[in-house]
Design a protein around this motif. Structure first.
Motif, PDB file in Angstrom:
ATOM      1  N   ARG A 222     -12.323 -10.075   5.064  1.00 17.55           N
ATOM      2  CA  ARG A 222     -11.509  -8.349   4.859  1.00 17.55           C
ATOM      3  C   ARG A 222     -10.683  -9.170   3.110  1.00 17.55           C
ATOM      4  O   ARG A 222     -10.595  -9.940   2.932  1.00 17.55           O
ATOM      5  CB  ARG A 222     -10.638  -8.059   5.942  1.00 17.55           C
ATOM      6  CG  ARG A 222      -9.866  -8.789   6.233  1.00 17.55           C
ATOM      7  CD  ARG A 222      -8.500  -8.501   6.351  1.00 17.55           C
ATOM      8  NE  ARG A 222      -7.200  -7.388   6.059  1.00 17.55           N
ATOM      9  CZ  ARG A 222      -6.978  -6.087   6.812  1.00 17.55           C
ATOM     10  NH1 ARG A 222      -6.904  -6.249   7.356  1.00 17.55           N
ATOM     11  NH2 ARG A 222      -6.442  -5.279   6.116  1.00 17.55           N
ATOM     12  N   LEU A 223      -9.898  -8.132   2.644  1.00 20.20           N
ATOM     13  CA  LEU A 223      -9.700  -8.253   1.877  1.00 20.20           C
ATOM     14  C   LEU A 223      -8.217  -8.271   2.024  1.00 20.20           C
ATOM     15  O   LEU A 223      -7.472  -7.771   2.706  1.00 20.20           O
ATOM     16  CB  LEU A 223      -9.915  -6.765   0.955  1.00 20.20           C
ATOM     17  CG  LEU A 223      -9.173  -6.958  -0.450  1.00 20.20           C
ATOM     18  CD1 LEU A 223      -9.695  -8.391  -1.989  1.00 20.20           C
ATOM     19  CD2 LEU A 223      -9.329  -5.567  -1.183  1.00 20.20           C
ATOM     20  N   VAL A 224      -7.284  -8.619   1.471  1.00 23.03           N
ATOM     21  CA  VAL A 224      -5.499  -8.186   1.464  1.00 23.03           C
ATOM     22  C   VAL A 224      -5.084  -8.526  -0.005  1.00 23.03           C
ATOM     23  O   VAL A 224      -5.311  -9.249  -0.313  1.00 23.03           O
ATOM     24  CB  VAL A 224      -5.381  -9.763   2.224  1.00 23.03           C
ATOM     25  CG1 VAL A 224      -3.603 -10.054   2.238  1.00 23.03           C
ATOM     26  CG2 VAL A 224      -5.816 -10.108   3.627  1.00 23.03           C
ATOM     27  N   VAL A 225      -4.220  -7.127  -0.274  1.00 25.92           N
ATOM     28  CA  VAL A 225      -3.576  -7.505  -1.152  1.00 25.92           C
ATOM     29  C   VAL A 225      -1.970  -7.171  -1.078  1.00 25.92           C
ATOM     30  O   VAL A 225      -2.398  -5.841  -0.878  1.00 25.92           O
ATOM     31  CB  VAL A 225      -4.126  -6.157  -2.142  1.00 25.92           C
ATOM     32  CG1 VAL A 225      -4.251  -6.788  -3.644  1.00 25.92           C
ATOM     33  CG2 VAL A 225      -5.910  -5.555  -1.717  1.00 25.92           C
ATOM     34  N   PRO A 226      -1.549  -7.573  -0.771  1.00 26.17           N
ATOM     35  CA  PRO A 226      -0.391  -8.092  -0.462  1.00 26.17           C
ATOM     36  C   PRO A 226       0.861  -6.648  -1.023  1.00 26.17           C
ATOM     37  O   PRO A 226       2.132  -6.719  -0.478  1.00 26.17           O
ATOM     38  CB  PRO A 226       0.292  -8.829  -0.023  1.00 26.17           C
ATOM     39  CG  PRO A 226      -0.437 -10.147  -1.129  1.00 26.17           C
ATOM     40  CD  PRO A 226      -1.457  -9.436  -1.486  1.00 26.17           C
ATOM     41  N   TRP A 227       0.680  -6.532  -2.470  1.00 26.71           N
ATOM     42  CA  TRP A 227       1.829  -5.640  -2.950  1.00 26.71           C
ATOM     43  C   TRP A 227       1.485  -4.124  -2.712  1.00 26.71           C
ATOM     44  O   TRP A 227       1.729  -3.987  -3.450  1.00 26.71           O
ATOM     45  CB  TRP A 227       2.044  -6.659  -4.450  1.00 26.71           C
ATOM     46  CG  TRP A 227       0.642  -5.926  -5.457  1.00 26.71           C
ATOM     47  CD1 TRP A 227       0.442  -4.963  -6.367  1.00 26.71           C
ATOM     48  CD2 TRP A 227      -0.423  -6.386  -5.814  1.00 26.71           C
ATOM     49  NE1 TRP A 227      -0.671  -5.125  -6.979  1.00 26.71           N
ATOM     50  CE2 TRP A 227      -1.201  -6.500  -6.822  1.00 26.71           C
ATOM     51  CE3 TRP A 227      -0.500  -8.595  -4.959  1.00 26.71           C
ATOM     52  CZ2 TRP A 227      -2.939  -6.997  -7.514  1.00 26.71           C
ATOM     53  CZ3 TRP A 227      -2.219  -8.525  -5.515  1.00 26.71           C
ATOM     54  CH2 TRP A 227      -3.143  -8.686  -6.753  1.00 26.71           C
ATOM     55  N   LYS A 228       0.086  -4.044  -2.463  1.00 26.95           N
ATOM     56  CA  LYS A 228      -0.340  -2.484  -1.864  1.00 26.95           C
ATOM     57  C   LYS A 228       0.311  -1.511  -0.893  1.00 26.95           C
ATOM     58  O   LYS A 228      -0.403  -2.807   0.153  1.00 26.95           O
ATOM     59  CB  LYS A 228      -1.537  -2.052  -2.814  1.00 26.95           C
ATOM     60  CG  LYS A 228      -2.110  -3.617  -4.275  1.00 26.95           C
ATOM     61  CD  LYS A 228      -3.151  -3.009  -4.313  1.00 26.95           C
ATOM     62  CE  LYS A 228      -3.770  -3.356  -6.291  1.00 26.95           C
ATOM     63  NZ  LYS A 228      -2.858  -2.273  -7.273  1.00 26.95           N
ATOM     64  N   TYR A 229      -0.334  -0.821  -0.869  1.00 26.73           N
ATOM     65  CA  TYR A 229      -0.409   0.098   0.541  1.00 26.73           C
ATOM     66  C   TYR A 229      -1.583  -1.022   1.775  1.00 26.73           C
ATOM     67  O   TYR A 229      -2.803  -0.922   0.642  1.00 26.73           O
ATOM     68  CB  TYR A 229      -0.367   1.175   0.483  1.00 26.73           C
ATOM     69  CG  TYR A 229       1.057   1.836  -0.106  1.00 26.73           C
ATOM     70  CD1 TYR A 229       1.227   2.595  -1.454  1.00 26.73           C
ATOM     71  CD2 TYR A 229       2.462   1.714   0.558  1.00 26.73           C
ATOM     72  CE1 TYR A 229       2.294   2.944  -1.329  1.00 26.73           C
ATOM     73  CE2 TYR A 229       3.214   2.065   0.272  1.00 26.73           C
ATOM     74  CZ  TYR A 229       3.874   2.754  -0.629  1.00 26.73           C
ATOM     75  OH  TYR A 229       4.357   3.072  -1.296  1.00 26.73           O
ATOM     76  N   GLY A 230      -0.942  -0.684   2.962  1.00 28.54           N
ATOM     77  CA  GLY A 230      -2.209  -1.583   3.193  1.00 28.54           C
ATOM     78  C   GLY A 230      -3.780  -0.997   3.276  1.00 28.54           C
ATOM     79  O   GLY A 230      -4.835  -1.629   3.590  1.00 28.54           O
ATOM     80  N   PHE A 231      -4.118   0.250   3.100  1.00 30.19           N
ATOM     81  CA  PHE A 231      -5.884   0.907   3.128  1.00 30.19           C
ATOM     82  C   PHE A 231      -6.272   0.408   2.264  1.00 30.19           C
ATOM     83  O   PHE A 231      -7.400   0.269   1.892  1.00 30.19           O
ATOM     84  CB  PHE A 231      -4.800   2.287   2.830  1.00 30.19           C
ATOM     85  CG  PHE A 231      -4.913   2.855   1.571  1.00 30.19           C
ATOM     86  CD1 PHE A 231      -3.545   3.595   1.673  1.00 30.19           C
ATOM     87  CD2 PHE A 231      -5.834   3.310   0.377  1.00 30.19           C
ATOM     88  CE1 PHE A 231      -2.672   4.142   0.640  1.00 30.19           C
ATOM     89  CE2 PHE A 231      -5.505   3.699  -0.243  1.00 30.19           C
ATOM     90  CZ  PHE A 231      -3.410   3.808  -0.386  1.00 30.19           C
ATOM     91  N   LYS A 232      -5.879  -0.072   0.909  1.00 31.86           N
ATOM     92  CA  LYS A 232      -6.214  -1.324  -0.092  1.00 31.86           C
ATOM     93  C   LYS A 232      -7.685  -2.516   0.827  1.00 31.86           C
ATOM     94  O   LYS A 232      -7.491  -2.887  -0.029  1.00 31.86           O
ATOM     95  CB  LYS A 232      -5.169  -1.124  -1.279  1.00 31.86           C
ATOM     96  CG  LYS A 232      -4.855  -0.460  -1.796  1.00 31.86           C
ATOM     97  CD  LYS A 232      -5.957   0.393  -2.985  1.00 31.86           C
ATOM     98  CE  LYS A 232      -6.620  -0.225  -4.034  1.00 31.86           C
ATOM     99  NZ  LYS A 232      -7.184   0.569  -4.419  1.00 31.86           N
TER     100      LYS A 232
END
Lengths: 314, 193
Positions: A222-232
């Motif tokens: 899965r993707l993890v983009v920590p500076w964005k809201y979790g649904f991203k």
């Protein structure tokens, strides 16, 4: 049946009662009034506020992140394909087949597309450990010790060309393996700009606490983009495409008034129905103030030249 | 001894015990779950709303079904338990969710209309719960007591609006409860006596 005169409700109480019932009905109409007012406000621009210097908030950014316990991370999930409740994904039958699993990497922006087996991906690149804050748009958060590969490495291997402006991700969508696969009317889609995708923070996670990802956390990758809201941070990825045009991510498509493309965390820009100024840390008591870019401003603020624009923050 | 031969007073005790046990189970379940705060807050909020709504259903349903009419006295117990669940809901919010951070609470209320509605509902329920007994009826006198308790309609409407607006995406349940409430309110308006 004879009624005693004392039992007859006085006219005053009779009328008062009717009026109070009417008032009750009026109160029930409040959500509609609120929504109408909110729609009216949507026409107006967000008040411009000065961009707070990141240095003014160092006391809010903890030096040591305390990771959320694994049993909490694996039992409190939003994965609607397995049910809408927070406990549905963990309670669901483990019907997702995570091995074999292939990720299709391609798109017009990739000079070297390919179909990669998950084992190949894990073998090819160094698995790194990153403890990141995770902030859901619903105003709750966790701290998760991810194991994964930098997305930048994977994209570089696909040899991006000048057409690669955005990256589009797609989740598996299989009614046999997912009880509620059709909730959004198709496969869950997410997207990033190429700059966001190449940022060193952006991870393709394959594990948590050195354990393989569970179904409810978006196994197997899965993707993890920590500076964005979790649904991203899209789960169970089967396809990655380098594309020219901004992809329309699922939540933006579901509700364009409340969820956009960028979804960067910003306590100043409220969700239409709730504030984003604070967050609940799951597993702990109390709430804490939400951080701009979820505390990762140092590494990502430069990507968003217009800090007063709501476009970046919902 | 079956339920049918128990006197009404015993049935009241059984109801009290059952609702107390349910609350304790809810607390236990929340403690065992991943997030005590949101689980307990949801449990007490949801079932408090159900209990309050059920207490309103007695009068219209008692016109239809005799066994409801015979149990009319249970209405008060259910209503008071609804208030108790609501109180736990409020305590969880103040003490566990916000850890007595009053400034944070004020900010949160300012940004969320649904919390204000919840506060309105609770404030209205307080005097209703306090006077839901023989002492209250005696102190106020029948007419004033009836007037005061007409506030139930606004209080429970505020509860349903609060429940509905508090949802992130799952609005079906509060919507259905709201429809039941509207039906009850309309019935009461027509049959107000």
């Amino acid at each position: 049946m004879l009624i005693k005169s004392s039992e007859i409700t006085s006219e005053m109480v009779f009328n008062k009662r009717r009026r109070l019932i009417a008032a009750g009905l009026a109160v029930l109409a409040l959500p509609a009034v609120d929504k109408g007012y909110a729609l009216l406000l949507q026409k107006q621009e967000q008040a411009k506020q000065p961009f707070p210097p990141l240095a003014s908030m160092p006391e809010l950014i903890p030096e040591v992140l305390e990771p959320t316990p694994l049993n909490i991370i694996t039992n409190y999930n939003n994965y609607y394909e397995f049910g809408y409740g927070k406990d549905d994904p963990s309670k669901a039958i483990k019907s997702l087949i995570t091995s074999p699993w292939t990720v299709d990497i391609g798109g017009v922006g990739a000079d070297k597309p390919g179909l990669y087996d998950i084992a190949e991906i894990k073998g090819e690149y160094a698995i790194e450990n990153h403890v990141y804050r995770f902030r859901c748009v619903e105003a709750w958060s966790m701290v998760i010790p991810w194991n994964g590969i930098k997305l930048a490495d994977i994209i570089r291997a696909a040899q991006p060309n000048s057409k690669a402006k955005f990256v589009r991700f797609t989740t598996l969508n299989d009614a046999q393996q997912m009880p509620n696969a059709g909730w959004s009317g198709g496969a869950y889609v997410e997207g990033l700009t190429i700059a966001e995708a190449m940022n060193p923070l952006t991870l393709m996670a394959t594990g948590i606490y050195d354990k393989t990802l569970e179904q409810q956390n978006g196994a197997p990758i899965r993707l993890v983009v920590p500076w964005k809201y979790g649904f991203k941070s899209i789960k169970s990825i089967v396809k990655i495409e380098l594309v020219e045009h901004m992809p329309q991510n699922t939540w933006w498509k579901q509700n364009d008034r409340e969820y956009g493309f960028y979804a960067n965390v910003n306590p100043r820009f409220d969700h239409p129905r709730w504030t984003q100024a604070t967050e609940r840390v799951i597993g702990q008591l109390g709430r804490k103030p939400t951080l701009l870019f979820n505390g990762y401003g140092d590494q990502v603020a430069h990507l968003y030249p217009d800090p007063d624009n709501r476009l970046y923050f919902y | 001894m079956t339920i049918t031969v128990l006197p009404l007073s015993s049935r009241k005790h059984l109801l009290n015990i059952a609702l107390c046990l349910a609350l304790m189970w809810g607390i236990y379940d929340a403690l065992m779950g991943p997030d005590l705060v949101s689980d307990l807050r949801s449990f007490t909020g949801r079932y408090g709303a159900y209990l309050l709504l059920v207490s309103l259903l007695f009068t219209p349903l008692s016109q239809r079904w005799l066994w409801v009419k015979r149990h009319l006295a249970l209405r008060r117990n259910i209503g008071v338990w609804g208030f108790i669940y609501a109180s736990v809901h409020v305590v969880v919010w103040i003490a566990l969710e916000f850890a007595f951070d009053w400034q944070l609470m004020v900010d949160e209320i300012g940004g969320n209309l649904f919390i204000l509605l919840g506060i309105l509902a609770f404030v209205l329920l307080l005097p209703l719960a306090a006077t839901s007994n023989r002492w209250g009826l005696k102190k106020l006198g029948y007419r004033s007591w009836q007037s005061l308790h007409s506030l139930t309609y606004i209080a429970i409407a505020a509860v349903m609006a609060h429940f509905f607006m508090a949802q992130k995406s799952d609005v079906l349940e509060p919507l259905l409860l709201g429809c039941v409430l509207v039906a009850v309110l309309l019935w009461r308006y027509r049959h107000a006596h």
